[in-house]
Design a protein around this motif. Structure first.
Motif, mmCIF file in Angstrom:
data_model
loop_
_atom_site.group_PDB
_atom_site.id
_atom_site.type_symbol
_atom_site.label_atom_id
_atom_site.label_comp_id
_atom_site.label_asym_id
_atom_site.label_seq_id
_atom_site.Cartn_x
_atom_site.Cartn_y
_atom_site.Cartn_z
ATOM 1 N N SER A 150 0.850 -1.172 0.000
ATOM 2 C CA SER A 150 0.000 0.000 0.000
ATOM 3 C C SER A 150 0.896 1.236 0.000
ATOM 4 C CB SER A 150 -0.930 -0.050 1.208
ATOM 5 O OG SER A 150 -0.659 1.013 2.064
ATOM 6 N N THR A 161 -0.394 4.856 -0.279
ATOM 7 C CA THR A 161 -0.946 5.992 0.433
ATOM 8 C C THR A 161 -2.465 5.919 0.406
ATOM 9 O OG1 THR A 161 -1.002 8.394 0.527
ATOM 10 C CG2 THR A 161 -0.855 7.434 -1.638
ATOM 11 N N SER A 162 -3.089 6.909 1.000
ATOM 12 C CA SER A 162 -4.553 6.927 1.028
ATOM 13 C C SER A 162 -5.075 7.435 -0.309
ATOM 14 C CB SER A 162 -5.012 7.817 2.158
ATOM 15 O OG SER A 162 -6.187 8.495 1.789
ATOM 16 N N GLN A 168 -7.769 9.019 -0.669
ATOM 17 C CA GLN A 168 -8.541 10.262 -0.531
ATOM 18 C C GLN A 168 -7.672 11.470 -0.813
ATOM 19 O OE1 GLN A 168 -10.077 9.363 3.303
ATOM 20 N NE2 GLN A 168 -12.003 8.622 2.469
ATOM 21 N N GLU A 197 -9.912 2.144 -0.104
ATOM 22 C CA GLU A 197 -9.492 3.549 0.007
ATOM 23 C C GLU A 197 -7.990 3.711 0.166
ATOM 24 O OE1 GLU A 197 -11.856 5.745 2.767
ATOM 25 O OE2 GLU A 197 -13.579 5.604 1.423
ATOM 26 N N GLU A 198 -7.239 2.765 -0.383
ATOM 27 C CA GLU A 198 -5.792 2.888 -0.356
ATOM 28 C C GLU A 198 -5.256 2.732 -1.763
ATOM 29 O OE1 GLU A 198 -3.466 1.510 3.546
ATOM 30 O OE2 GLU A 198 -4.631 -0.070 2.602
#
Lengths: 318, 332
Positions: free
Chosen positions: A52, A54-55, A57, A70-71
């Motif tokens: 992963s 980052t986010s 969003q 959401e990653e």
């Protein structure tokens, strides 16, 4: 002489199933909370598929990534790159991504009306238009219908050439040009192919080694190794000699040069197998080192010699 | 033949280098040198015998080199109704992975696999090489030995690789031990009418009618004995002829610039003299009959060396494999 070896045994996967393992260099980065500073363009960060990043969003997903829970997650192994809010992963093993102005070595795959199709290790074949090559009779000469009919006298299927990326077509295919005396058909040597990521952008991609060998480092990972041609022997602007430029005939090459070409080819193969990026300095050092140690051309490829050799090369750079 | 495209100047460069004195090859080998050959037996758990072989793998990279996977599967075949042959049969098939020949269309790929299948099948399925322990029930059931090879990557000299892989896979093959089961009439039991007929006729019948009707496996399925005639499976050497010289183990580039290739498959039985099992001439070049004789003699010498090296490696692999099996047993 026949030697049998064994396949290397697969790495033992006994421990550490529960959590993702990372390269020691990035272990700390991963352990840290992901924030904006970490994705700064300065520091490079490696990913494995499934890591992963980052986010989703705060960031947009780019090439080599996908979004789940959401990653933003890496889908390839490579380095993370960020432009504003766009996060991409540049894959380590990939085809060549062309950029305008790049020097590439390519091979003609097809002859079509007013154009050649060129294999340049990219996702699509490149295009070399008849209007972007120098034809016999001067640079300013107009292209005639007769030129279209005798395109195979300039380049035919299988021919190797060195060219520059001129532009892109709307479908992403690159358009090449050979409108310089440095570019054109290749002869007097052999081709070595390495992963494109190992060829760094240099001041000049035409390298002359002191052993009488010329190298052309194509940014697409195709490397042409040939006999050295003296500057003033190159075909001049005025006396643009079509026979010499589009010739399929090799010059006389002496045994020493042939040996040197084979040696350089093996050096490049070994460096590529150990994933060492090629630059002009490392090639020069490598050739001198091999000559100093009096290693035979064949021996360079052997496992112990090659490990020793690469250790010496990478050690001396630090 | 499948070959990569090469420019005229590259071809002429390779040809002149090969024919110059001393000859120079693109990777510094001498004319008769092989690239390193990596070999591992027993790679397919469900096959009776299997091998993975790679010629010219680069040391650290995963890729590179001609890679072949071979596996043997034994099936019980019915001689009377099925397509089995009394005493067993050997069937070979070669398939080429599209990844090995990305420039070929699917039709061309099929043609190529068919060509390779023909060469291997005609050589290895020949009655003179048939192992003696493939029969189960005389005239009723036998083992059908299916040898399947896959070319996973081709960087030259694919036929040598195929024959070597075939030999190694057949070496690795274990034939399950079978025991014949016969039905016997119970003593003192009622004898049926039709059996009586047979009994009466048998006085005149000179044929040996086996009473065996079925078989059983005394061992587990993965145990068994090795194929008979292990030492007779041939190895192949490809002599790449660029007149006046020839060389071994061509890379793809060298193959593309060689006009003629001579395949020689030789078998080296322990007790008898070496025999030539197959030969093929590939390519548009020409060669005189008188030259062939000398080439076959040279080929025999090189094949002998290859055979000895392969034999040594296979014995070493057998030891390694037994070691691994023991380790696993201890762990359990």
């Amino acid at each position: 002489m026949i030697t049998f070896t064994s396949f290397p045994s697969p790495p033992q996967t006994t421990a550490g199933h529960g959590r993702t393992k990372h390269h020691p260099a990035v272990e700390e980065d991963v352990a840290m909370d992901l924030d904006e500073d970490e994705l700064s363009p300065g520091g490079s960060r490696l990913t494995c598929p499934g890591d992963s990043i980052t986010s989703s969003q705060a960031f947009m997903r780019g090439h080599g990534t996908y979004v789940e829970n959401e990653e933003v997650i890496a889908s390839v192994a490579g380095t993370v790159e960020r432009v504003n809010k766009l996060v991409t992963v540049r894959a380590i093993r990939t085809r060549y991504n062309p950029e305008v102005g790049d020097l590439v070595v390519g091979r003609i795959t097809e002859v079509q009306p007013r154009r050649w199709k060129v294999d340049a290790n990219s996702r699509q074949d490149a295009v070399l238009m008849l209007s972007s090559v120098n034809l016999p009779g001067g640079v300013q000469r107009r292209k005639l219908e007769s030129d279209e009919l005798q395109m195979r006298t300039f380049f035919e299927e299988g021919d190797l050439l060195v060219a520059e990326v001129q532009a892109f077509f709307s479908d992403g295919a690159m358009s090449l040009h050979t409108r310089s005396l440095k570019y054109g058909k290749l002869r007097n040597g052999q081709l070595v192919t390495i992963p494109p990521i190992l060829v760094r952008r240099l001041k000049s991609h035409f390298i002359t080694l002191p052993c009488g060998v010329d190298l052309i480092l194509g940014l697409n990972g195709y490397i042409w190794i040939s006999k050295h041609v003296k500057e003033n022997d190159q075909e001049g602007e005025e006396g643009f000699d079509a026979e010499a430029v589009y010739s399929n005939q090799n010059d006389d090459i002496d045994d020493a040069t042939r040996n040197a070409i084979s040696r350089v080819a093996n050096i490049i193969r070994v460096l590529a197998a150990h994933f060492v990026p090629l630059t002009d300095t490392i090639l020069l050092e490598a050739y001198e080192w091999v000559m100093d140690q009096e290693i035979g051309t064949r021996e360079i490829l052997l496992e112990e010699t090659s490990d020793f050799f690469v250790a010496a090369m990478t050690g001396s750079r630090d | 033949m499948a070959s990569i495209s090469l420019s005229k100047s590259e071809k002429s460069y390779i040809q002149t280098s090969l024919t110059s004195t001393p000859p120079i090859r693109g990777d510094g080998r001498s004319l008769l040198d092989y690239r390193p050959i990596a070999l591992e037996i027993g790679v397919v758990p469900l096959a009776n015998g299997s091998v993975r072989l790679n010629i010219g793998k680069s040391t650290h990279e995963g890729a590179g080199g001609t890679e072949v996977l071979a596996a043997v599967k034994l099936e019980v075949e019915d001689v009377v109704n099925g397509d089995g042959v009394d005493g067993g049969r050997v069937v070979c098939s070669v398939s080429c992975s599209p990844a090995a020949y990305p420039h070929l269309s699917s039709n061309a790929l099929d043609d190529l696999s068919y060509d390779m299948t023909t060469v291997l099948n005609q050589t290895l399925a020949h009655p003179s090489l048939r192992p003696s322990n493939l029969g189960i029930l005389p005239k009723k059931k036998s083992w059908g030995l299916h040898l399947d090879l896959i070319v996973l990557a081709d960087s030259g000299n694919v036929f040598d690789a195929l024959f070597m892989a075939a030999r190694a896979a057949l070496w690795d093959t274990k034939v399950p031990v079978t025991r014949v089961v016969e039905y016997q009439a119970k003593k003192g039991g009622a004898v049926r009418q039709d059996d009586m007929d047979v009994e009466q006729e048998s006085g005149l019948d000179t044929r040996q009618v086996s009473r065996a009707v079925d078989f059983e496996l005394p061992d587990y399925w993965d145990e068994g004995e090795t194929l008979a005639g292990q030492d007779r499976w041939p190895v192949c050497v490809t002599l790449n002829i660029v007149s006046p010289i020839y060389y071994l183990d061509a890379t793809l580039q060298e193959e593309a610039s060689t006009p003629l290739r001579l395949l020689l498959a030789l078998s080296f039985p322990k007790t008898e003299a070496p025999t030539l099992k197959a030969s093929r001439l590939l390519g548009p070049g020409e060669v005189e009959l008188s030259q062939i004789k000398a080439l076959v003699q040279d080929g025999e010498k090189h094949a002998g060396e290859l055979f000895a090296a392969l034999e040594a490696k296979l014995r070493e692999e057998d030891v390694r494999r037994n070691q691994k099996a023991r380790d696993r047993f201890i762990l359990r």
